[in-house]
Scaffold this motif. Structure first.
Motif, short mmCIF file in Angstrom:
data_model
loop_
_atom_site.label_atom_id
_atom_site.label_comp_id
_atom_site.label_asym_id
_atom_site.label_seq_id
_atom_site.Cartn_x
_atom_site.Cartn_y
_atom_site.Cartn_z
N PRO A 505 0.84 -1.21 0.00
CA PRO A 505 0.00 0.00 0.00
C PRO A 505 0.87 1.25 0.00
O PRO A 505 1.96 1.27 0.58
CB PRO A 505 -0.80 -0.13 1.29
N ALA A 506 0.40 2.28 -0.68
CA ALA A 506 1.16 3.53 -0.74
C ALA A 506 1.02 4.28 0.57
O ALA A 506 -0.09 4.70 0.95
CB ALA A 506 0.66 4.39 -1.90
N ALA A 507 2.13 4.44 1.28
CA ALA A 507 2.09 5.16 2.55
C ALA A 507 1.80 6.63 2.33
O ALA A 507 1.14 7.29 3.13
CB ALA A 507 3.41 4.98 3.29
N VAL A 508 2.33 7.16 1.26
CA VAL A 508 2.09 8.56 0.88
C VAL A 508 1.81 8.57 -0.62
O VAL A 508 2.03 7.60 -1.32
CB VAL A 508 3.32 9.45 1.20
N GLU A 509 1.30 9.67 -1.11
CA GLU A 509 1.06 9.84 -2.54
C GLU A 509 1.91 11.00 -3.03
O GLU A 509 1.43 12.12 -3.20
CB GLU A 509 -0.43 10.08 -2.81
N PRO A 510 3.21 10.77 -3.23
CA PRO A 510 4.11 11.87 -3.58
C PRO A 510 3.91 12.32 -5.02
O PRO A 510 3.39 11.59 -5.86
CB PRO A 510 5.49 11.24 -3.40
N ASP A 511 4.34 13.54 -5.30
CA ASP A 511 4.28 14.05 -6.67
C ASP A 511 5.27 13.29 -7.55
O ASP A 511 6.36 12.91 -7.12
CB ASP A 511 4.64 15.54 -6.70
N ALA A 512 4.87 13.08 -8.80
CA ALA A 512 5.71 12.35 -9.75
C ALA A 512 6.91 13.20 -10.17
O ALA A 512 6.81 14.43 -10.23
CB ALA A 512 4.89 11.97 -10.97
N PRO A 513 8.05 12.56 -10.46
CA PRO A 513 9.19 13.30 -11.02
C PRO A 513 8.80 13.98 -12.33
O PRO A 513 7.99 13.46 -13.10
CB PRO A 513 10.24 12.22 -11.23
N GLN A 514 9.38 15.14 -12.58
CA GLN A 514 9.04 15.91 -13.76
C GLN A 514 9.87 15.48 -14.97
O GLN A 514 11.02 15.09 -14.85
CB GLN A 514 9.26 17.41 -13.49
N CYS A 515 9.24 15.58 -16.15
CA CYS A 515 9.92 15.20 -17.40
C CYS A 515 10.31 16.40 -18.24
O CYS A 515 10.79 16.24 -19.36
CB CYS A 515 9.02 14.27 -18.22
N GLY A 516 10.12 17.61 -17.75
CA GLY A 516 10.52 18.79 -18.52
C GLY A 516 9.58 19.07 -19.68
O GLY A 516 8.41 18.71 -19.67
N GLU A 528 -6.47 5.99 -17.71
CA GLU A 528 -6.17 5.62 -16.33
C GLU A 528 -4.76 6.07 -15.93
O GLU A 528 -4.54 6.53 -14.81
CB GLU A 528 -6.33 4.11 -16.14
N ALA A 529 -3.80 5.92 -16.84
CA ALA A 529 -2.46 6.40 -16.55
C ALA A 529 -2.43 7.92 -16.44
O ALA A 529 -1.74 8.50 -15.59
CB ALA A 529 -1.48 5.93 -17.62
N GLY A 530 -3.21 8.59 -17.32
CA GLY A 530 -3.29 10.04 -17.23
C GLY A 530 -3.86 10.49 -15.90
O GLY A 530 -3.36 11.45 -15.29
N ALA A 531 -4.91 9.82 -15.42
CA ALA A 531 -5.50 10.16 -14.13
C ALA A 531 -4.51 9.89 -12.99
O ALA A 531 -4.47 10.63 -12.00
CB ALA A 531 -6.78 9.35 -13.92
N PHE A 532 -3.71 8.84 -13.13
CA PHE A 532 -2.70 8.53 -12.12
C PHE A 532 -1.72 9.68 -11.97
O PHE A 532 -1.44 10.14 -10.86
CB PHE A 532 -1.97 7.24 -12.51
N TYR A 533 -1.20 10.18 -13.09
CA TYR A 533 -0.23 11.27 -13.01
C TYR A 533 -0.88 12.56 -12.54
O TYR A 533 -0.26 13.36 -11.83
CB TYR A 533 0.46 11.45 -14.36
#
Length: 620
Positions: A505-516, A528-533
């Motif tokens: 389980p995800a303990a936290v929901e951190p922001d995703a690394p940026q791709c520039g 679904e992947a778009g909603a995830f990010y």
């Protein structure tokens, strides 16, 4: 003790069994679809059979569902994952974050494929936080960089490549095949753009180096570095090659299994193997005899200039001697190598081309080719890229894997009990009702004989224990039934002890690394992947490159650098070539690709140039 795993590839069920027999602690295999090697798919039934075979040794099976998924494929992916769960798969290799969401709450673990571009501690930490139990690191990382990641993210398993073909771009960040041929590497259909022949041109179109394979790398071999990798925190050592045949799998797996056992023997009490059993081989593993373009440790010890195979993308194989004399339709070879009819040999001809030929007849060191190759001269080095005798050995059963167990027989109030135990592993106890009749003669010899008849099972008995003064008569039929029941129970105990942990389980929901600025680098191909990010701080991610190609796109990010390979990296003591940049790679059909040397990051980028794309793109 730290558990170390040797992870071998399986093109199919045969290769998977061969990998287990020759010492793999785990295998990875593709399903019928959604794997990063589209040509290496397998039925769920075959994967289930492989799981049954592997689990008897405590070995695991990981399935690659590591392509990007289109919206119309999401339901089929869910169904496939359910089938793989029922088949007994231990983990799923994942690229698309929609697949991670489908795995949450299930039994199978999630491993972050190298396709998720895992080269920093920040990325590895984020992948851990969102539920991955293991991260497959980028091939380009050095030992010190792996150690630094482990130090900062110690609670996630780190898997590293140790052998096989190399991609010149960071995995998951290569769009050249899609751009040129409409075949996406992120969809398992790479057309091997990096194995093509290019001219190197300067900004004015002047050819600096003509007709070379500038992006074709040697093959990785880190057989001698397992100690350092384990010390750095890597726990799974991965062999590349899901398109390779069983002979490749047998030879390479055996070679690395032996070396890993040596590492463990040198560090008693520190490491142990991830599975059970020991292997006996009918051949001596030799990595020189397996397909390779020459070997490199890549960036393991930092940047080196000998990583590329610019003269040919083909396999040279092992050096076998020099041409001594050419006479008519035959020639002799100096050296100690033995040859056989059908051997495949090659040499580097004028102009750097690799020329190959087949031996029709071998008379000691005088060889008669099927066709005498043009350009073969005395003094030339010869290489063997197909050893017929070695292949014949590997074409037969070439290894047997057994698990050593001890048998302990003792009396119970109603009969006898037999305990079968694996040293340092599981055990199983079974009982049988039998009258306690005193034996007329010593029973030890017959008891040992009956209990050690393990035949075609995966076990071999290393010892039988009997109580002091044991003198009960036990019929041979009872002993045989006890033995069979104990073996069956021990197999069940072994499998029961390796239930996967599932997606954490995800303990936290951190922001995703940026791709520039190049947002297609997120490789988002479904809603679904778009909603995830979006839920991880990156709303409105651009569609994948496969869905919406971008002009002037960044096609490759490479730690390997052509400038350095040619001896012109001034930061590392190379000479200044005084050429006019930007440089371009040019194909014979006129398509050009701009090179950018980002020296601050020690990275070479390859961009699409005007007219370099394909007119016939495959649409999702």
């Amino acid at each position: 003790m730290t558990t170390l795993e040797l992870l071998a590839p399986a093109r199919d069920l045969e290769c998977g069994r061969a990998a287990i027999d020759h010492g793999a602690d785990a295998v990875y295999i593709g399903a019928e679809s959604f794997g990063a090697r589209a040509a290496a798919g397998n039925s769920v039934d075959d994967i289930a059979e492989l799981c049954r075979y592997a689990h008897r040794f405590g070995a695991r099976v990981y399935v690659t569902v590591n392509t990007i998924i289109y919206d119309g494929e999401l339901e089929a992916t869910r169904q496939l994952l359910g089938q793989l769960d029922a088949a007994g798969a231990d983990a799923i290799l994942v690229q698309d974050m929609a697949v991670l969401g489908m795995l949450r709450g299930g039994r199978m673990a999630a491993h972050a494929s190298t396709q998720t571009d895992n080269r920093t501690a920040e990325k590895v930490g984020w992948l851990r936080d969102i539920g991955f139990s293991r991260v497959v690191l980028a091939r380009e990382l050095s030992v010190s960089e792996i150690a630094a990641i482990h130090e900062r993210v110690p609670d996630v398993e780190l898997e590293v490549f140790v052998h096989g073909a190399l991609c010149v771009s960071y995995s998951g960040q290569c769009y050249a095949s899609q751009h040129c041929f409409g075949r996406s590497a992120n969809r398992g259909e790479c057309a091997q753009f990096c194995r093509l022949r290019f001219d190197l041109e300067d900004a004015g179109g002047r050819v600096i180096e003509p007709g070379r394979y500038f992006l074709s790398l040697k093959d990785m071999c880190r057989q001698g570095s397992l100690d350092e990798l384990a010390e750095a925190g890597a726990t799974s050592f991965k062999i590349e090659g899901r398109l390779k045949d069983a002979a490749y799998v047998k030879n390479v797996t055996a070679a690395y299994s032996r070396r890993l056992d040596e590492v463990i023997r040198r560090h008693p009490g520190k490491y142990r193997r991830a599975s059970l059993g020991h292997c006996s081989y009918s051949f001596d593993p030799d990595l020189r005899k397996t397909f390779n373009r020459g070997y490199t440790t890549y960036f393991l010890e930092g940047c080196k200039a000998d990583m590329a195979s610019m003269d040919t993308p083909k396999a040279k194989g092992e050096f076998v001697g020099h041409v001594k004399e050419v006479r008519g339709a035959s020639f002799t070879v100096s050296g100690l190598a033995a040859f056989a009819n059908g051997d495949g040999l090659c040499f580097v001809a004028d102009g750097g081309r690799l020329e190959g030929f087949r031996v029709n007849r071998a008379d000691n060191n005088r060889l008669f080719p099927l066709r005498m190759p043009a350009g073969l001269r005395p003094g030339m080095a010869l290489y063997r890229n197909n050893d017929q005798e070695f292949e014949r050995v590997l074409g037969r059963q070439s290894a047997v894997r057994k698990i050593a167990i001890t048998m302990k027989l003792e009396a119970t109030p109603t009969g006898v009990a037999l305990t079968a135990a694996i040293d340092g592993g599981p055990s199983a106890r079974v009982e049988a009702a039998v009258d306690h009749q005193a034996a007329m003669q010593d029973q030890r010899e017959n008891i040992v004989r009956q209990l050690t008849k393990l035949g075609t099972t995966v076990y071999e008995c290393s010892g039988v224990e009997l109580p002091e003064g044991f003198d009960c008569f036990i019929p041979s039929s009872v002993l045989a039934k006890l033995r069979r029941s104990a073996v069956e129970a021990l197999e069940q105990s072994t499998v029961a002890g390796m239930i996967p942990v599932g997606v954490r389980p995800a303990a936290v929901e951190p922001d995703a690394p940026q791709c520039g600025r190049f947002q297609y680098l997120y490789n988002v191909a479904n809603a679904e992947a778009g909603a995830f990010y979006a839920a991880h701080g990156v709303p409105g991610v651009a569609p994948s490159f496969e869905q919406e190609p971008v002009g002037g796109a960044l096609l490759m990010q490479c730690r390997y650098c052509i400038r350095h390979a040619l001896g012109h990296c001034v930061r590392r003591g190379g000479t200044d070539p005084h050429w006019e940049e930007p440089l371009f790679l040019a194909l014979p059909d006129g398509r050009r690709f701009r090179l950018e040397f980002d020296c601050s990051r020690c990275q070479m980028n390859v961009y699409a140039a005007e007219g370099s794309g394909t007119k016939g793109r495959r649409q999702p």
